[in-house]
Write an enzyme that holds these catalytic residues in place. Structure first.
Site, PDB file in Angstrom:
ATOM      1  N   GLU A  18       8.187  -6.834   3.143  1.00 40.82           N
ATOM      2  CA  GLU A  18       8.873  -5.593   2.781  1.00 40.82           C
ATOM      3  C   GLU A  18       9.889  -5.237   3.859  1.00 40.82           C
ATOM      4  O   GLU A  18       9.536  -5.153   5.037  1.00 40.82           O
ATOM      5  CB  GLU A  18       7.831  -4.478   2.624  1.00 40.82           C
ATOM      6  CG  GLU A  18       6.889  -4.748   1.461  1.00 40.82           C
ATOM      7  CD  GLU A  18       5.486  -4.149   1.652  1.00 40.82           C
ATOM      8  OE1 GLU A  18       5.304  -3.345   2.575  1.00 40.82           O
ATOM      9  OE2 GLU A  18       4.587  -4.511   0.860  1.00 40.82           O
ATOM     10  N   GLU A  39       1.552  -6.305  -1.741  1.00 39.69           N
ATOM     11  CA  GLU A  39       0.932  -7.184  -0.738  1.00 39.69           C
ATOM     12  C   GLU A  39       0.137  -8.327  -1.356  1.00 39.69           C
ATOM     13  O   GLU A  39       0.155  -9.453  -0.833  1.00 39.69           O
ATOM     14  CB  GLU A  39       0.050  -6.379   0.216  1.00 39.69           C
ATOM     15  CG  GLU A  39       0.825  -5.607   1.278  1.00 39.69           C
ATOM     16  CD  GLU A  39       1.394  -4.304   0.761  1.00 39.69           C
ATOM     17  OE1 GLU A  39       1.046  -3.917  -0.368  1.00 39.69           O
ATOM     18  OE2 GLU A  39       2.184  -3.662   1.483  1.00 39.69           O
ATOM     19  N   GLN A  96       3.948  -5.020   6.569  1.00 44.39           N
ATOM     20  CA  GLN A  96       4.755  -4.062   7.326  1.00 44.39           C
ATOM     21  C   GLN A  96       3.906  -3.348   8.388  1.00 44.39           C
ATOM     22  O   GLN A  96       4.353  -3.146   9.506  1.00 44.39           O
ATOM     23  CB  GLN A  96       5.380  -3.056   6.376  1.00 44.39           C
ATOM     24  CG  GLN A  96       6.458  -2.247   7.013  1.00 44.39           C
ATOM     25  CD  GLN A  96       7.372  -1.644   5.977  1.00 44.39           C
ATOM     26  OE1 GLN A  96       7.003  -0.663   5.338  1.00 44.39           O
ATOM     27  NE2 GLN A  96       8.543  -2.218   5.790  1.00 44.39           N
ATOM     28  N   ILE A 110      -2.906  -5.187   4.770  1.00 42.25           N
ATOM     29  CA  ILE A 110      -3.461  -6.498   4.445  1.00 42.25           C
ATOM     30  C   ILE A 110      -4.695  -6.350   3.540  1.00 42.25           C
ATOM     31  O   ILE A 110      -5.066  -7.280   2.831  1.00 42.25           O
ATOM     32  CB  ILE A 110      -3.809  -7.282   5.730  1.00 42.25           C
ATOM     33  CG1 ILE A 110      -3.887  -8.786   5.442  1.00 42.25           C
ATOM     34  CG2 ILE A 110      -5.109  -6.779   6.357  1.00 42.25           C
ATOM     35  CD1 ILE A 110      -4.006  -9.644   6.685  1.00 42.25           C
ATOM     36  N   HIS A 161      -2.139   3.381   9.745  1.00 44.82           N
ATOM     37  CA  HIS A 161      -1.081   2.643  10.448  1.00 44.82           C
ATOM     38  C   HIS A 161      -1.500   2.262  11.864  1.00 44.82           C
ATOM     39  O   HIS A 161      -0.680   2.130  12.748  1.00 44.82           O
ATOM     40  CB  HIS A 161       0.206   3.477  10.499  1.00 44.82           C
ATOM     41  CG  HIS A 161       0.845   3.682   9.163  1.00 44.82           C
ATOM     42  ND1 HIS A 161       0.327   4.546   8.235  1.00 44.82           N
ATOM     43  CD2 HIS A 161       1.930   3.125   8.576  1.00 44.82           C
ATOM     44  CE1 HIS A 161       1.083   4.527   7.125  1.00 44.82           C
ATOM     45  NE2 HIS A 161       2.053   3.666   7.318  1.00 44.82           N
TER      46      HIS A 161
END
Lengths: 325, 332
Positions: A29, A60, A82, A87, A127
């Site tokens: 991405e 993904e 990203q 994942i 994140h």
């Protein structure tokens, strides 16, 4: 010798492999026109073109699945997540399809799935993750986690050349924080499956990886002032583990502290401790200790994140206790 | 081919194609019947999904392909494997878990594989392999090849995200992939209309700007013709197609499931059996004068012998060596 960042080292490694081997291509991405969320692939589209630097939909499962299909056909895809947290959307692809292809079908799947992992950047729960434990018990995969710029470069190159699927966990806190002079013109390849002694010591061993290598080295520096000599082993490859190097450092110092940023329960520390029990129990002069993140999702608030993640002082405290045991 | 062909020889090659298709359908039917027997005898373990009733789909579609095209399947793939040319011996041996199986006994019924035949696997999770098909198509395009990838899955697979991700990707990237949905109306024991908001699978093509066609899956020639059109689109510029092929399985979902009674009626199964694709194909060949009943019977006897030999081969083959247990986890 120019000093380059950890991020630039990844970039150089990717670039060199793209130059070397036309079978290598990048997909993910925003990796093309935008240059990657962290700019790891900045400039790649211009140099290598749209056929080899491919912007994907936010899909993904299909990114990893398509990479696997292309790898079955002899190509060498490097798929970017990203943020490595994402994942999990490709867990089915990696654990069921990719990891078993060689076993069930004799089929090679030489893919690299790379992406930024780890905390210390106030990224919050989606994140900041460290997903290694989710894949660590899956036979058929390899996992690498570089701590230094040299290994960031050497491991991405080795991962691309490897005939097995490799998860490459790059720590986003190290991206621009770590700098190192790497000789130009030298081909840097870090062997997969081999740990590295990051610091020699006599009294106690810290086995660690990723960003925690740096926290552990800071801790070792502080303990040195107290007259405690700490050895730091940087695993570099998490799967397969370098048992020989771990056993060697335990036999040398007779005390083992395992440090990882991932959460505690089911983390790699438990497996390493079990292996030392099996392979070097007689050599231990103290309990195997671990410093890890607390067993909670990673919170956003700086005060909370700093509490949850292992800090240098946590490592110092545990090491001091173990050294005195 | 657009070359001028004498009508007689064109008819001859058509007749040969139809005869071959009937033989392949018979081979699948007899193979699956023997597999059911062997399962009942305990020679095949685990999960075994038979293709009886759906033969026209694999046979019609695969005959439209070239040998250098790629095929990837779900877990109900014995038929595709046989038509693609994996020997019945190697397929049966795989079901028996023998070292001589096409996946060396490590895959089983749901994971047949033969890279030499460009048969890129059966896969035991519903719909997860569809992105791999996009990757196979991607690699073909990357190398400027003119091959294509034919990807099979059942109607229940369209409810998984991987289906949608892969169709979108294949369309955006103009990949030479044919997505062949074998709609047999039931995901194991659940009727499709009970779990799908849109029951015409072919409608999903609109979301991803794919070419699409709805096909009668009990008619091998209709499947052949629709696939041929999809093949043309894929070879000329890589436009992917979604085929919805309406078919019906005459057996339970797997060998351990009931044929009817729980989720479908006996009457429904009996009614569908009247549409048996093999009977239809045999009638056509007899009507066209390609074969007479004796000729059909001779083909049947031929494939029965082939299947019997496959069972014997599988029976007599060695189990995998214990050493094989630890090989092929990683490259070294």
């Amino acid at each position: 010798m120019a000093e380059i960042t950890y991020l630039e080292a990844i970039r150089q490694g990717l670039w060199e492999e793209m130059e070397r081997d036309e079978r290598v291509f990048i997909l993910g991405e925003d990796v093309g026109a935008y240059g990657g969320a962290f700019k790891v692939t900045d400039g790649f589209l211009k140099r290598f073109g749209e056929s080899r630097v491919i912007d994907t939909p936010i899909s993904e499962a299909a990114i990893v699945g398509a990479a696997a299909g292309a790898a079955h056909m002899g190509l060498r895809p490097v798929a970017e997540m990203q943020f490595i947290d994402f994942i999990s959307c490709a867990y089915d692809m990696l654990t069921n399809y990719v990891a078993t292809a060689r076993y069930r079908a004799g089929l090679a799947t030489p893919i690299v799935v790379r992406g930024p992992c780890g905390g210390f950047v106030r990224g919050g729960p989606f994140h900041s993750q460290n997903p290694e434990a989710a894949f660590f018990h899956t036979p058929g995969l390899k996992i690498v986690a570089p701590a230094t710029a040299r290994d960031a470069k050497g491991l991405i190159k080795a991962a691309i050349r490897d005939d097995d699927p490799v998860l490459y966990l790059e720590h986003k806190w190290l991206y621009r924080r770590i700098k190192e002079s790497l000789p130009e013109g030298e081909e840097i390849l870090t062997p997969i499956g081999r740990a590295r002694v990051a610091r020699e010591g006599r009294d106690l061993s810290i086995v660690t990886y990723g960003a925690m290598v740096w926290k552990s080295l800071e801790a070792a520096e502080q303990l040195d002032k107290d007259g405690v000599s700490v050895e730091v082993l940087d695993l570099r490859t998490l799967l397969p583990l370098d048992d020989a190097a771990i056993v060697a450092t335990v036999k040398k110092t007779n005390k083992l502290l395992i440090v990882h940023e991932d959460t505690r329960t089911g983390g790699l520390a438990g497996e390493i401790a079990a292996r030392i029990n099996e392979q070097a129990f007689e050599w231990l002069d103290g309990p195997i200790m671990r410093v890890t993140a607390h067993d909670v999702p990673l919170p956003y608030a700086p005060t909370l994140e700093d509490f949850v993640l292992p800090q240098t002082e946590d490592v110092v405290k545990a090491a001091r206790w173990l050294a005195a045991y | 081919m657009a070359t001028a062909t004498a009508p007689a020889s064109k008819d001859q090659s058509q007749a040969e194609l139809h005869r071959r298709m009937l033989r392949q359908m018979l081979l699948i039917r007899r193979f699956e019947e023997k597999a059911a027997e062997a399962y009942a005898l305990g020679k095949i373990g685990g999960f075994c999904h038979l293709y009886i009733g759906q033969e026209a789909v694999a046979v019609g579609s695969l005959n439209a392909l070239r040998d250098d095209d790629y095929v990837i399947c779900s877990y109900r793939e014995h038929g595709q494997a046989l038509v693609r040319g994996i020997p019945a011996t190697a397929v049966m041996a795989e079901l028996f878990g023998k070292a001589t199986g096409c996946s060396r006994g490590k895959g089983g019924s749901m994971h047949l594989f033969d890279a030499g035949k460009r048969f890129m696997g059966g896969h035991g999770i519903v719909g997860g392999h569809i992105p791999l098909a996009a990757g196979l198509g991607f690699a073909i395009k990357y190398r400027d090849g003119d091959q294509l990838c034919l990807c099979y899955f059942g109607e229940a697979a369209v409810n998984i995200g991987a289906f949608h991700e892969a169709l979108n990707m294949a369309s955006v990237w103009k990949l030479p992939v044919i997505f062949c949905c074998e709609n047999n109306r039931y995901g194991m024991g659940t009727a499709f209309e009970r779990v799908a908001a849109v029951t015409d699978v072919v409608e999903h093509a609109c979301s991803y700007d794919l070419a699409a066609e709805l096909v009668n899956g009990m008619d091998a020639l209709a499947v052949y013709e629709a696939t041929t059109r999809a093949v043309d689109r894929a070879r000329k510029g890589g436009h992917p197609t979604l085929l919805e092929v309406r078919t019906y399985r005459f057996m339970g979902h797997s060998m351990s499931d009931p044929l009817h009674g729980v989720y479908r009626t006996k009457e429904e199964v009996e009614e569908q059996r009247q549409r048996d694709p093999i009977t239809q194909m045999a009638h056509k060949l007899i009507g066209d004068g390609v074969l007479d009943q004796a000729g059909v019977d001779a083909l049947d006897a031929e494939v029965r012998a082939e299947v019997e030999a496959a069972v014997q081969f599988a029976d007599q083959s060695p189990d995998p060596e214990p050493g094989a247990l630890l090989t092929d986890v990683l490259a070294e």
